[in-house]
Scaffold this motif. Structure first.
Motif, PDB file in Angstrom:
ATOM      1  N   LEU A  40      37.202  38.739  60.697  1.00 16.21           N
ATOM      2  CA  LEU A  40      37.850  39.744  59.840  1.00 16.21           C
ATOM      3  C   LEU A  40      38.633  40.749  60.681  1.00 16.21           C
ATOM      4  O   LEU A  40      39.751  41.137  60.309  1.00 16.21           O
ATOM      5  N   ARG A  41      38.063  41.159  61.804  1.00 15.18           N
ATOM      6  CA  ARG A  41      38.775  42.098  62.673  1.00 15.18           C
ATOM      7  C   ARG A  41      40.071  41.469  63.189  1.00 15.18           C
ATOM      8  O   ARG A  41      41.109  42.125  63.280  1.00 15.18           O
ATOM      9  N   GLY A  42      39.992  40.167  63.497  1.00 16.34           N
ATOM     10  CA  GLY A  42      41.185  39.466  63.954  1.00 16.34           C
ATOM     11  C   GLY A  42      42.262  39.369  62.888  1.00 16.34           C
ATOM     12  O   GLY A  42      43.459  39.223  63.209  1.00 16.34           O
ATOM     13  N   GLN A  43      41.870  39.457  61.632  1.00 17.03           N
ATOM     14  CA  GLN A  43      42.831  39.443  60.528  1.00 17.03           C
ATOM     15  C   GLN A  43      43.328  40.842  60.188  1.00 17.03           C
ATOM     16  O   GLN A  43      44.050  41.021  59.205  1.00 17.03           O
ATOM     17  N   GLY A  44      42.919  41.810  60.987  1.00 19.36           N
ATOM     18  CA  GLY A  44      43.386  43.179  60.767  1.00 19.36           C
ATOM     19  C   GLY A  44      42.568  43.960  59.759  1.00 19.36           C
ATOM     20  O   GLY A  44      42.967  45.052  59.342  1.00 19.36           O
ATOM     21  N   ILE A  45      41.419  43.420  59.349  1.00 22.66           N
ATOM     22  CA  ILE A  45      40.582  44.109  58.367  1.00 22.66           C
ATOM     23  C   ILE A  45      39.874  45.304  59.019  1.00 22.66           C
ATOM     24  O   ILE A  45      39.304  45.192  60.103  1.00 22.66           O
ATOM     25  N   GLY A  46      39.905  46.435  58.344  1.00 21.67           N
ATOM     26  CA  GLY A  46      39.257  47.641  58.843  1.00 21.67           C
ATOM     27  C   GLY A  46      39.272  48.711  57.773  1.00 21.67           C
ATOM     28  O   GLY A  46      39.436  48.413  56.577  1.00 21.67           O
ATOM     29  N   PRO A  47      39.110  49.969  58.146  1.00 19.05           N
ATOM     30  CA  PRO A  47      39.131  51.058  57.171  1.00 19.05           C
ATOM     31  C   PRO A  47      40.404  51.018  56.329  1.00 19.05           C
ATOM     32  O   PRO A  47      41.507  50.777  56.840  1.00 19.05           O
ATOM     33  N   GLY A  48      40.249  51.225  55.040  1.00 14.35           N
ATOM     34  CA  GLY A  48      41.396  51.194  54.139  1.00 14.35           C
ATOM     35  C   GLY A  48      41.656  49.835  53.527  1.00 14.35           C
ATOM     36  O   GLY A  48      42.485  49.709  52.624  1.00 14.35           O
ATOM     37  N   HIS A  49      40.971  48.802  54.006  1.00 10.93           N
ATOM     38  CA  HIS A  49      41.127  47.458  53.445  1.00 10.93           C
ATOM     39  C   HIS A  49      39.937  47.137  52.528  1.00 10.93           C
ATOM     40  O   HIS A  49      38.848  47.684  52.689  1.00 10.93           O
ATOM     41  N   THR A  50      40.184  46.196  51.609  1.00  5.53           N
ATOM     42  CA  THR A  50      39.129  45.731  50.698  1.00  5.53           C
ATOM     43  C   THR A  50      38.966  44.231  50.836  1.00  5.53           C
ATOM     44  O   THR A  50      39.951  43.488  50.822  1.00  5.53           O
ATOM     45  N   VAL A  51      37.724  43.800  50.989  1.00  6.36           N
ATOM     46  CA  VAL A  51      37.392  42.377  51.052  1.00  6.36           C
ATOM     47  C   VAL A  51      36.682  41.993  49.756  1.00  6.36           C
ATOM     48  O   VAL A  51      35.661  42.601  49.398  1.00  6.36           O
ATOM     49  N   ALA A  52      37.220  41.021  49.054  1.00  6.13           N
ATOM     50  CA  ALA A  52      36.600  40.519  47.821  1.00  6.13           C
ATOM     51  C   ALA A  52      35.739  39.309  48.154  1.00  6.13           C
ATOM     52  O   ALA A  52      36.079  38.522  49.043  1.00  6.13           O
ATOM     53  N   ILE A  53      34.628  39.158  47.440  1.00  5.73           N
ATOM     54  CA  ILE A  53      33.694  38.058  47.684  1.00  5.73           C
ATOM     55  C   ILE A  53      33.444  37.313  46.378  1.00  5.73           C
ATOM     56  O   ILE A  53      33.134  37.925  45.360  1.00  5.73           O
ATOM     57  N   LEU A  54      33.566  35.990  46.431  1.00 11.06           N
ATOM     58  CA  LEU A  54      33.311  35.143  45.266  1.00 11.06           C
ATOM     59  C   LEU A  54      32.438  33.976  45.725  1.00 11.06           C
ATOM     60  O   LEU A  54      32.873  33.151  46.534  1.00 11.06           O
ATOM     61  N   ALA A  55      31.207  33.940  45.236  1.00 15.70           N
ATOM     62  CA  ALA A  55      30.264  32.915  45.686  1.00 15.70           C
ATOM     63  C   ALA A  55      29.320  32.543  44.555  1.00 15.70           C
ATOM     64  O   ALA A  55      29.300  33.176  43.498  1.00 15.70           O
ATOM     65  N   GLU A  56      28.521  31.504  44.814  1.00 13.40           N
ATOM     66  CA  GLU A  56      27.495  31.118  43.862  1.00 13.40           C
ATOM     67  C   GLU A  56      26.543  32.282  43.611  1.00 13.40           C
ATOM     68  O   GLU A  56      26.403  33.180  44.458  1.00 13.40           O
ATOM     69  N   SER A  57      25.875  32.263  42.475  1.00 11.97           N
ATOM     70  CA  SER A  57      24.973  33.348  42.119  1.00 11.97           C
ATOM     71  C   SER A  57      23.929  33.568  43.209  1.00 11.97           C
ATOM     72  O   SER A  57      23.169  32.668  43.558  1.00 11.97           O
ATOM     73  N   ASN A  58      23.926  34.793  43.784  1.00  8.83           N
ATOM     74  CA  ASN A  58      22.975  35.209  44.814  1.00  8.83           C
ATOM     75  C   ASN A  58      23.036  34.381  46.090  1.00  8.83           C
ATOM     76  O   ASN A  58      22.036  34.248  46.804  1.00  8.83           O
ATOM     77  N   SER A  59      24.198  33.845  46.412  1.00  9.00           N
ATOM     78  CA  SER A  59      24.382  33.182  47.693  1.00  9.00           C
ATOM     79  C   SER A  59      24.171  34.184  48.830  1.00  9.00           C
ATOM     80  O   SER A  59      24.662  35.316  48.768  1.00  9.00           O
ATOM     81  N   PRO A  60      23.438  33.808  49.900  1.00 12.23           N
ATOM     82  CA  PRO A  60      23.283  34.712  51.043  1.00 12.23           C
ATOM     83  C   PRO A  60      24.614  35.147  51.644  1.00 12.23           C
ATOM     84  O   PRO A  60      24.693  36.183  52.306  1.00 12.23           O
ATOM     85  N   MET A  61      25.668  34.364  51.411  1.00  7.03           N
ATOM     86  CA  MET A  61      26.994  34.749  51.899  1.00  7.03           C
ATOM     87  C   MET A  61      27.393  36.122  51.369  1.00  7.03           C
ATOM     88  O   MET A  61      28.129  36.869  52.021  1.00  7.03           O
ATOM     89  N   MET A  62      26.916  36.473  50.172  1.00  7.46           N
ATOM     90  CA  MET A  62      27.234  37.780  49.600  1.00  7.46           C
ATOM     91  C   MET A  62      26.744  38.905  50.500  1.00  7.46           C
ATOM     92  O   MET A  62      27.349  39.978  50.547  1.00  7.46           O
ATOM     93  N   LEU A  63      25.643  38.657  51.208  1.00 12.52           N
ATOM     94  CA  LEU A  63      25.116  39.668  52.108  1.00 12.52           C
ATOM     95  C   LEU A  63      25.876  39.711  53.426  1.00 12.52           C
ATOM     96  O   LEU A  63      26.369  40.762  53.838  1.00 12.52           O
TER      97      LEU A  63
END
Length: 508
Positions: A40-63
């Motif tokens: 994510l840092r390599g993609q320029g993600i940091g303060p001021g950015h929003t990351v959306a998450i879409l996964a199966e119900s209660n997938s550990p990936m959400m954490l």
């Protein structure tokens, strides 16, 4: 997030999360977090950015994607569901797309099951957006391909936005609730445990149980994660994995109590059963306390301000207290105010519950009018009606928006519902106000009868009149096979109101 990483560094070979598709060790979870953060840092993600998450119900990936994004100071928003009790049913494309558009997410992280849906959503946006998954072999950003070094400590402002949680609540339209790192960390701190807890997660990691899961991991505990709540599977999981803590929506306790295998299942490991979402029926709480022992803890709160009050283990043995939601929690201050004048009311008088707490939201996302209405100075106006007794215990009465004013007198639908539910023929009841042709608000009741039971409209009116007052007796009764619900088992009164007014032509 640093607390989670530090805890995962201890006993690295132990399993820390189990779910239906496998298990993660502490070292593996640590690596998943730092790898995702690196990518994510390599993609320029940091303060001021929003990351959306879409996964199966209660997938550990959400954490671990949330941990990774928050380590970089970015905001996280979940797309799967706005339901705080269950995320088994996913939002339709148009609603997920609306959240992506409204939050201006810079990147969408998906699990393999949602790769195609993620592509479809991103293609429908009117701007380019990166898409990533934690798996190789896809023509998208691979979150597993990052460096294994822990990201450097970043100066993240405590008041910066950590999470936007969309919830439907009781108003119908999903609202985005913005919580800062300070508020989120406060929520986690209130749930830290000295023991190495084994927690069964069944409600959505995107909502209330999220900070609780963080606290369990920070305290060195483990998580057993299910996609949703099914009482038979829950019973098996508690027994097999020696679960010590759970958090459920109130109606889920009732499902467990009614399950035929409850009496024959070993639940001796369970130390804490937290529950919330809607007020609990005192009789059912007494049944639960007698059946399960001194494990119950009621948590009253909202997504906007975390936990407001708590009814502890000992209080569940006091029949007088079972009708309350407990005393103020943590650093929460509670006042009850007259909803018309704003003045604080004396103990025992009904008013709107207002809360001040380090866990308060910062704002409703892109909704300044709602923010100004609900967040006034240091006080959040919950929209819940209730009262404090002289010992500081809080009692809920109803929602402010449900209050009916008839002939200048307040009628609280929840009180009428409680009376109707004592009738031997009534299985479910919902009471709400409807304006008639003269713009006078009338009391309407939607009811569901128990099997093979019958009752007349007038006899039910008389039943309420005799036990309350004539003004509480419903003017109109509507019969249903079942009542519609939203969220944590709350009855969808807006839908009932719409159905009634569309049929009758009443003004609303």
């Amino acid at each position: 997030m640093a607390g989670v990483l530090a805890a995962l560094s201890n006993r690295p070979d132990e399993v820390v999360i189990r779910w239906q598709e496998g298990a993660l060790g502490r070292r593996e979870l640590f690596s998943a977090i730092v790898s995702s953060a690196s990518v994510l840092r390599g993609q320029g993600i940091g303060p001021g950015h929003t990351v959306a998450i879409l996964a199966e119900s209660n997938s550990p990936m959400m954490l671990f994607v949330r941990y990774a994004a928050n380590l970089l100071g970015a905001t996280v928003v979940y797309l799967r569901s706005t339901n705080a009790a269950s995320s088994v049913e996913s939002l339709p494309d148009d609603q997920q797309l609306a959240i992506l558009h409204e939050t201006a997410a810079s990147l969408l992280a998906v699990d393999p099951a949602h790769v195609e849906r993620g592509r479809r959503l991103c293609a429908a946006l009117d701007r380019p957006i990166d898409i990533a998954t934690y798996a190789s072999g896809y023509d998208m950003i691979d979150l597993s391909a990052g460096a294994s070094d822990v990201p450097p400590d970043l100066p993240i402002a405590a008041d910066a936005r950590a999470v936007i949680t969309y919830t439907t609540g009781t108003t119908g339209r999903p609202k985005g609730i913005c919580r800062s790192f300070r508020a989120w960390n406060y929520a986690v701190a209130t749930m830290l445990d000295a023991e190495q807890t084994v927690m069964l997660v069944t409600t959505p990691l995107s909502h209330t149980v999220g900070p609780i899961a963080d606290a369990i991991l920070t305290s060195g505990g483990t998580l057993q994660v299910l996609a949703g709540f099914e009482p038979g599977i829950v019973l098996d999981s508690i027994a097999a994995h020696r679960i010590t803590r759970v958090f459920w929506a109130t109606p889920q306790i009732y499902q467990l109590l009614d399950h035929p295998r409850l009496a024959t299942t070993d639940l001796s490991s369970l130390k804490t059963l937290m529950y919330g979402g809607i007020p609990a029926a005192p009789a059912r709480l007494q049944q639960a306390a007698e059946t399960l022992g001194p494990v119950l803890v009621q948590s009253y709160g909202t997504t906007e301000c975390w936990e407001i009050a708590s009814l502890g283990h000992g209080d569940h043995s006091d029949e007088q207290r079972l009708a309350s939601v407990g005393r103020p929690s943590g650093q929460a201050d509670i006042v009850v105010r007259d909803p018309d004048t704003g003045a604080e009311v004396p103990a025992g008088d009904i008013g709107e519950i207002c809360v001040s707490s380090p866990g308060l939201l910062t704002e409703y996302f892109r909704d300044p009018a709602r923010t100004a209405h609900s967040l006034r100075g240091k006080w959040f106006h919950t929209g819940d009606l209730g009262y404090l007794d002289r010992d500081g215990y809080l009692y809920l009465v109803d929602r402010l928006q449900h209050r009916i004013k008839f002939d200048g007198v307040n009628v609280y639908p929840a009180e009428v519902e409680k009376t109707l539910l004592t009738h031997p023929a009534i299985a479910q009841a919902a009471v709400f106000g409807v304006l008639d042709a003269d713009r006078i608000e009338r009391v309407h009741a939607a009811i569901v009868l128990k099997p093979a039971m019958a009752v007349t409209t007038e006899s039910l009116r008389d039943y309420v009149r005799e036990r309350m007052t004539p003004r509480h007796a419903p003017d109109v009764l509507h019969r249903y096979d079942d009542l519609p619900v939203i969220g944590s088992g709350k009855i969808d009164k807006q839908r009932l109101h719409r159905e009634v007014t569309s049929i009758s032509g009443s003004a609303g």
